[in-house]
Structure formats: C-alpha cells, structure tokens
Write an enzyme that holds these catalytic residues in place. Structure first.
Site, mmCIF file in Angstrom:
data_model
loop_
_atom_site.group_PDB
_atom_site.id
_atom_site.type_symbol
_atom_site.label_atom_id
_atom_site.label_comp_id
_atom_site.label_asym_id
_atom_site.label_seq_id
_atom_site.Cartn_x
_atom_site.Cartn_y
_atom_site.Cartn_z
ATOM 1 N N LYS A 158 46.211 45.649 40.568
ATOM 2 C CA LYS A 158 47.151 46.223 40.875
ATOM 3 C C LYS A 158 47.642 45.318 41.853
ATOM 4 C CE LYS A 158 44.469 49.914 42.556
ATOM 5 N NZ LYS A 158 43.916 50.024 43.566
ATOM 6 N N GLU B 217 42.135 52.551 45.752
ATOM 7 C CA GLU B 217 42.460 52.324 46.852
ATOM 8 C C GLU B 217 44.166 52.767 46.390
ATOM 9 O OE1 GLU B 217 42.868 48.355 48.237
ATOM 10 O OE2 GLU B 217 43.951 48.610 49.219
ATOM 11 N N ARG C 179 33.532 44.669 34.890
ATOM 12 C CA ARG C 179 35.186 45.461 34.635
ATOM 13 C C ARG C 179 35.259 45.120 33.440
ATOM 14 N NH1 ARG C 179 38.768 45.008 38.665
ATOM 15 N NH2 ARG C 179 37.698 44.966 40.410
HETATM 16 P P1 ATP Z 1 42.457 46.350 41.415
HETATM 17 O O1 ATP Z 1 41.964 44.501 41.410
HETATM 18 O O2 ATP Z 1 42.848 46.357 39.945
HETATM 19 O O3 ATP Z 1 43.526 46.934 42.338
HETATM 20 P P2 ATP Z 1 40.373 47.283 42.107
HETATM 21 O O4 ATP Z 1 38.653 47.076 42.171
HETATM 22 O O5 ATP Z 1 40.669 46.686 43.362
HETATM 23 O O6 ATP Z 1 41.084 46.685 41.192
HETATM 24 P P3 ATP Z 1 40.244 50.253 42.989
HETATM 25 O O7 ATP Z 1 41.479 51.310 42.919
HETATM 26 O O8 ATP Z 1 39.814 49.752 44.632
HETATM 27 O O9 ATP Z 1 40.606 48.841 42.355
HETATM 28 O O10 ATP Z 1 39.047 50.941 42.505
HETATM 29 C C1 ATP Z 1 39.007 51.652 41.872
HETATM 30 C C2 ATP Z 1 37.795 51.741 41.106
HETATM 31 O O11 ATP Z 1 37.371 51.566 40.376
HETATM 32 C C3 ATP Z 1 36.634 51.014 41.117
HETATM 33 O O12 ATP Z 1 34.984 51.459 41.525
HETATM 34 C C4 ATP Z 1 36.565 49.705 40.600
HETATM 35 O O13 ATP Z 1 35.336 48.752 40.657
HETATM 36 C C5 ATP Z 1 37.319 50.354 38.866
HETATM 37 N N1 ATP Z 1 37.779 49.522 38.208
HETATM 38 C C6 ATP Z 1 38.937 48.867 38.895
HETATM 39 N N2 ATP Z 1 39.239 48.031 38.014
HETATM 40 C C7 ATP Z 1 37.973 48.346 36.614
HETATM 41 C C8 ATP Z 1 38.983 47.423 35.452
HETATM 42 N N3 ATP Z 1 38.883 46.730 35.422
HETATM 43 N N4 ATP Z 1 37.277 48.016 34.999
HETATM 44 C C9 ATP Z 1 36.340 48.815 35.119
HETATM 45 N N5 ATP Z 1 36.417 49.481 36.174
HETATM 46 C C10 ATP Z 1 37.337 48.763 36.944
HETATM 47 MG MG MG Z 2 40.423 47.150 45.358
#
Ligand code: ATP
Ligand code: MG
Length: 560
Positions: free
Chosen positions: A272, A35, A262
């Site tokens: 983020k 995202e 994760r």
């Molecule tokens: P954040 O809370 O940091 O914004 P998110 O999962 O909302 O994390 P996205 O941009 O939706 O962030 O993530 C893109 C991809 O990266 C998704 O498939 C997500 O599952 C993966 N991802 C995000 N954070 C991690 C992590 N700490 N370890 C492994 N994969 C991750």
């Molecule tokens: Mg997200």
C-alpha cells in the site's frame, strides 16, 4: 484419501487437527485485519479469500477488523474503500470491529504489566534503542531505564497518556530479555506517543499501541481461534504468544497465529505504501486507476469477483514465498468473461471501405447473435450500408497466403453480413491507405442458407457501418511496469521501471447498440478483446476500458 481431504490447504489441515484434538467446531472464528492506510490489492484478496473461505467451509464467523493503531497513516476514506471491496468480492463479515475500540482495554492490561514489573518507560531516542538491540548473532544491551521502579513507571506512563511528552521523547517497552535469541523479544516497544488526530478516537488518545501488542490481544478479545497472517510475522509468533501469556485466562479460548506466504505477482508491486507513491506522484489517476493491482482498479478495469476468487483458488495457499505469473490473473478474467460477455462489433483503428456495387442510400438491419457459441445471450440488429469501417491492420494490398484478412483481389466475410472482395485502394501522399474499394456478393448474406452464403472463406472480419457508427473513447492499457520484478533490484527502485506507454487513448467506431451501454457493462469486442464501460462515461460520451486483449501480446514479444 477422499476428494474432500485432498483439496484441503495446509491451514485447513491445521484446523482439522485442532478439531480432532478437541477444539469444538463452534469455537472456530476468523478475521481479516486490514490497516486502513490504503486501498486493498490483489495480495489482500488472497487473505480475504482464505479467511472468508474458512468461514464458509466451517460455517464460522469472520470479523472484519481494522487494525487502526497509527493515526499518521489511516483515514476514513480507506475504511470505506476496504468495506466496499470486500462486499464487492461477495463476502459478508460477522462484525465490523476496530482495534481502536480496544484502546482502553489495552491500556488497562498495560498498567497490569507495569505493576507486574514487566514494562518500563524508556527515555532514550529511537536511535539509541536501535543501537542497543544487538544483532541476530550478538546480544542486546539493557537500557539504563530498564530497572525503574513500578511506581515511577506507572507515573511516567500516566504522563505519556496525558500528553505530557512529545513524540519520540519516550516509549513504553516490555521487559523481556535483551539477550533473547529472537530479536523481537528484546524488550519490544508497547506504546509510542503520536500527537495526531485518529480517524475514530480523535484526540482522546495520544499514546498508541504497537502492532504486536495490539494484534494478539485483539484476537483474544474477539476470541479468534486461528489468526492467519503472512510469513514475515512468523518470527513475531513468539512475542504474540508471550503477550497472550500476560492476559489469557483459562476459561477463554487462546488464539493461535499461523502464517502463509504472501501473494506476489509478476510485473506488479504490492504494498500500500508503494501504491500510494504511484497515486501521489501522479503516475496513475488514483487508487482505482485500471492499471493498479488494487481491487478497485481491477473492478474498474472490468475484472469480476468470480475471476479474482478463481485466481485465488488457482494460485493456492503456500508455505513458502513465491511469485505468481500475472498471466494467470489475465487467464482468469478471460475465462470468466468468455462465458458472460456479449460479443459485439467495434473497430479500434478504422479505415473506410466503400462497397461500390451496394446501392447508394440502401440500409439493412442484419440479425446478429450476441454469442454464436452459447445459448441465452439473445441477439440484436446491426445496420449495414455502402460504407463501413474495418481495422486498418485487416487490409493489405499484398500479403502472403497466411494473411486471412482482406487483400487486393481476395475475399473475406464480414461478420453477420456479406462476402466482400477488395478491388482497389486509395492512398494519401505518404502512401497510407485511406479508403478501400470493394464489391460484395449480394447472395452471400450470413445465415441466409443460400449456396453463396455457405461458401468457405478463410477470414471473417468485424466491421461497423460508417453512417451508424457510435464513437467511443477507448483506453487501452498495458502493464504498469516493464520489469518482471520491479521491486527486486538492488540499484534501482520500482519507480525506475514504470512503463511510459501503459495507457493509450484511442477513438473507436462502435456498432450503434453500444450507445445504450451502462457503466460497468462488459463486452467482447470481436477479435479484439474484452472491454467494459468506464465510469467516466457521460450522456454524450462513451468511454471503454480494455480489460484484457484476446491474445497476449507480451507472450508474443518475449518469444520473438
Ligand atoms: P501492505 O504492505 O500492502 O500494506 P500489509 O500486510 O501491511 O500489506 P494489511 O492491511 O496489514 O497490509 O493486511 C491485511 C491482511 O492482508 C494481513 O493479514 C496481511 O497479512 C494480508 N496481506 C497483505 N498483503 C498480502 C499479500 N500480498 N498476500 C497475502 N496476504 C496479504
Ligand atoms: Mg501493514
């Protein structure tokens, strides 16, 4: 078991099984779906390395799909930064795609859902809807709007699309089952009204699809064979599948969602949203501050793509939540820089040494290898003269036998130069040593092969000629958080654990060859650690970031 199968992670085992059950290899397709609401962090690197790694292993395309369904948080700046980071890591996506490109298709599918009596417009407030959701142990309550006619729903949804409702007034919900044991199946929201300009669709749309409705359908549109996400989506899988059931046709591939744990790192936060708070509150100087666990921060800190990929490999893909020790990341960068960084001389906390028997006005250019232990690094000349700098901590008037550095009456070797002996020192009123007087053995030049040069001397110090020294600002970083799990306290937030001393700015004396160092260049400052040239460097001013010290001062502190 062959080596090949032994090294498969559990996701690869799932794929192997699908292949052996008849899935054709050329149907394999993956995606990385960020995202664009912030910069990528080291957790994302796990997902990037996993998905693009699968692409490489199976020679299958990997899409970069921006999951951009929330205009309130998403920006073009983030899209650009995400692309830059993935490219820097060395991965190539097959297609750059956006969920927002599918808004029309999603809308059309939604109209079909309404026509089939599987979606309705709910006019309750979000609080009312939440209150009716029930709990894991008690069923939910049907909305009073649940049984509206198809015609009414179609008309209201059209009105939603046309901007005739305000944010929060209405939502469109899927009509599934308010008593379902999976809470996600209790009439989840499909669409909400958001009257904000979207970074790509502008004001064309004022209704935006929710994550669950968007994600699986986007996977389907792109014909992603394996949609890999993190564990918190496991309980959403049933909904992912229900949504697919509404649109999949038999001639097309049906995507499959699978989950992995994760990546969490000790002494770090990884969300983020929270990283944005650090940026907005000025705790750090932007997303690419070298203390940030973002890919851009690590890059600026001096991390290499190889070190991050190796870290991903070593920390592995897991089915269960776990925390990786940040020292593994630090090990990975040291391990890589050890093989690529030239070794140079820089004194971080200088004190002057006068070599009293070295002729005044004399200067020598001494040959010095960039790496004494490996081929191919080449060498440069370093100037030597009567006055040099050494590290303050490398001199003591008196010290025990284990202090293999400079002390009064004893000898040390200067790297690539001579053996010197401390004769006396000058102190200021507070008793701080301000100057050390030494003599040198003129026959002891390193590499000269002379008997004196081969003498066994326990300590070797780095040094820089005073007259030739190039000044540099050095930013010495420490961990941004003083707690191992800053995010994991009931009574305190991560902001309470920000380390107030995570940045120390000092002025170092560097050997003159460093004057021509370019932004991004990486060096080992001998005995001190790895340092890279920061982008704040200008013609007249060198700025270095300390990537990582040679020794881990935290490990020492903790065992004290
Ligand atoms: P954040 O809370 O940091 O914004 P998110 O999962 O909302 O994390 P996205 O941009 O939706 O962030 O993530 C893109 C991809 O990266 C998704 O498939 C997500 O599952 C993966 N991802 C995000 N954070 C991690 C992590 N700490 N370890 C492994 N994969 C991750
Ligand atoms: Mg997200």
């Amino acid at each position: 078991m062959t080596e090949e199968t032994k090294s498969l992670n559990f996701i690869e085992h799932i794929i192997e099984e699908d292949l052996s059950n008849g899935l054709e290899n050329n149907k394999l397709r993956f995606r990385f779906p960020p995202e664009p609401n912030g910069y990528l962090h080291i957790g994302h690197a796990a997902s990037i390395c996993l998905n693009f790694g699968l692409g490489e292993r199976y020679n299958a395309p990997v899409n970069l799909r921006f999951d951009d369904t929330n205009p309130a948080k998403e920006e073009q700046e983030y899209v650009d930064a995400i692309k830059k980071d993935i490219e820097w890591l060395g991965f190539k996506w097959a297609n750059e795609l956006y969920s927002s490109d599918y808004f029309q298709q999603l809308y059309d599918w939604t109209v079909d859902l309404i026509k089939k009596g599987k979606a309705y417009v709910d006019e309750q407030s979000s609080e009312e809807i939440r209150a009716q959701k029930g709990t894991p142990t008690s069923i939910g309550t049907d909305s009073p709007y649940r049984n509206r006619s198809v015609e009414e729903n179609l008309a209201l949804f059209e009105k939603m699309k046309n901007g005739e409702f305000d944010e929060g007034d209405v939502v469109l919900r899927a009509k599934i089952d308010m008593s379902h044991n999976n809470m996600h199946m209790r009439d989840p929201i499909l669409y909400r009204v958001l009257k904000k300009a979207h970074h790509r669709t502008g004001t064309d749309w004022c209704i935006f699809p929710m994550y669950d409705w968007t994600h699986g359908e986007s996977d389907y549109i792109e014909q992603i064979s394996h949609s890999i996400c993190t564990l918190e989506f496991k309980s959403h899988r049933e909904l992912y599948d229900w949504y697919l059931d509404q649109v999949v046709t038999s001639d097309k591939l049906r995507p499959k969602q699978r989950e992995f744990a994760r990546r969490n790192l000790s002494y770090t936060i990884m969300s983020k949203r929270k990283l944005l708070q650090l940026v907005e509150n000025g705790v750090v100087n932007g997303w690419d501050d070298p203390r940030m666990p973002t890919i851009s921060g690590l890059r600026r800190r001096g991390y290499t793509p190889e070190s991050i990929k190796n870290f991903s490999e070593l920390s592995g893909i897991s089915k269960r939540d776990n925390v990786t020790d940040v020292s593994l990341l630090e090990f990975c960068i040291k391990d890589h820089l050890n093989t690529i960084a030239p070794r140079v001389l820089a004194v971080l906390d200088p004190v002057k040494v006068v070599i009293t028997n070295y002729p005044e006005g004399k200067e020598e250019l001494l040959d010095a290898n960039y790496n004494d232990y490996a081929e191919g690094f080449g060498s440069r000349e370093v100037p030597f003269s009567r006055e040099i700098y050494i590290e303050k901590e490398d001199f003591r008037e008196e010290a025990n036998k284990k202090f293999f550095r400079l002390k009064l009456g004893k000898e040390v070797r200067l790297k690539n130069a001579y053996i010197i002996k401390a004769e006396s020192c000058v102190k200021d009123a507070e008793g701080n040593v301000t100057e050390i007087h030494c003599t040198y053995d003129e026959n002891s030049l390193s590499g000269s092969g002379s008997e004196a040069s081969l003498r066994k001397i326990k300590g070797t110090l780095h040094w820089v000629s005073v007259k030739h020294a190039v000044e540099a600002e050095v930013r010495v970083y420490d961990r941004l958080f003083s707690d191992e799990a800053p995010d994991n306290h009931k009574d305190k937030g991560f902001m309470d654990f920000v380390n107030p001393n995570s940045l120390d700015v000092i002025t170092a004396a560097c050997e003159p060859s460093l004057a021509s160092a370019k932004k991004g260049d990486t060096f080992q400052f001998q005995r001190k650690g790895y340092f890279c040239v920061d982008e704040d460097t200008t013609e007249g001013k060198l700025v270095f970031n300390r990537t990582v010290p040679l020794r881990d001062s935290w490990a020492k502190m903790e065992t004290k």
